[in-house]
Motif scaffolding. Structure first.
Motif, PDB file in Angstrom:
ATOM      1  N   LYS A  32      25.308  49.995  24.369  1.00 60.94           N
ATOM      2  CA  LYS A  32      26.743  49.994  24.123  1.00 60.94           C
ATOM      3  C   LYS A  32      27.046  49.283  22.805  1.00 60.94           C
ATOM      4  O   LYS A  32      26.580  48.169  22.574  1.00 60.94           O
ATOM      5  CB  LYS A  32      27.459  49.295  25.270  1.00 60.94           C
ATOM      6  N   TYR A  36      32.892  49.176  19.154  1.00 65.27           N
ATOM      7  CA  TYR A  36      33.530  50.442  19.510  1.00 65.27           C
ATOM      8  C   TYR A  36      33.339  50.841  20.968  1.00 65.27           C
ATOM      9  O   TYR A  36      33.917  51.823  21.415  1.00 65.27           O
ATOM     10  CB  TYR A  36      33.024  51.550  18.580  1.00 65.27           C
ATOM     11  N   ASN A  37      32.525  50.102  21.708  1.00 63.73           N
ATOM     12  CA  ASN A  37      32.277  50.358  23.130  1.00 63.73           C
ATOM     13  C   ASN A  37      31.801  51.783  23.406  1.00 63.73           C
ATOM     14  O   ASN A  37      32.044  52.332  24.469  1.00 63.73           O
ATOM     15  CB  ASN A  37      33.526  50.061  23.968  1.00 63.73           C
ATOM     16  N   LYS A  38      31.149  52.369  22.427  1.00 56.65           N
ATOM     17  CA  LYS A  38      30.588  53.705  22.592  1.00 56.65           C
ATOM     18  C   LYS A  38      29.088  53.557  22.837  1.00 56.65           C
ATOM     19  O   LYS A  38      28.447  52.678  22.258  1.00 56.65           O
ATOM     20  CB  LYS A  38      30.835  54.522  21.323  1.00 56.65           C
ATOM     21  N   TYR A  39      28.549  54.407  23.698  1.00 58.59           N
ATOM     22  CA  TYR A  39      27.118  54.346  23.979  1.00 58.59           C
ATOM     23  C   TYR A  39      26.340  55.108  22.919  1.00 58.59           C
ATOM     24  O   TYR A  39      26.665  56.247  22.594  1.00 58.59           O
ATOM     25  CB  TYR A  39      26.815  54.900  25.372  1.00 58.59           C
TER      26      TYR A  39
END
Length: 85
Positions: A32, A36-39
């Protein structure tokens, strides 16, 4: 096959089988992003001992941590989960 303690296991795909009794296994993991909390997909390649030269390119395999077998090899192929062909 008795094991000492808990050994790390990983599942990956064989990307090279050109060496004798060795296969290169690519293991993917998701991380993570802190902002940006994107994987994001991250990968690592491990050289794994393949005693019978059974693993072929594209096979999904289970590898287990073991004692150092050479300069780069610290994993063994325990089983072939899915054979490509």
């Amino acid at each position: 096959m008795s094991e000492r303690g808990n050994r790390k296991t990983q599942v990956g795909v064989v990307v090279s089988d050109k060496m004798d009794k060795t296969a290169v296994v690519k293991v993917d993991r998701l991380v993570k992003h802190p902002v940006y909390n994107k994987y994001i997909k991250r990968s690592a390649k491990y050289k794994a001992h393949d005693m019978d030269n059974a693993a072929k390119i594209g096979d999904r395999v289970l590898i287990v941590e073991t004692r150092p077998l050479s300069k780069d090899k610290r994993w063994k192929i325990r089983q072939i989960i899915e054979s490509k062909g």
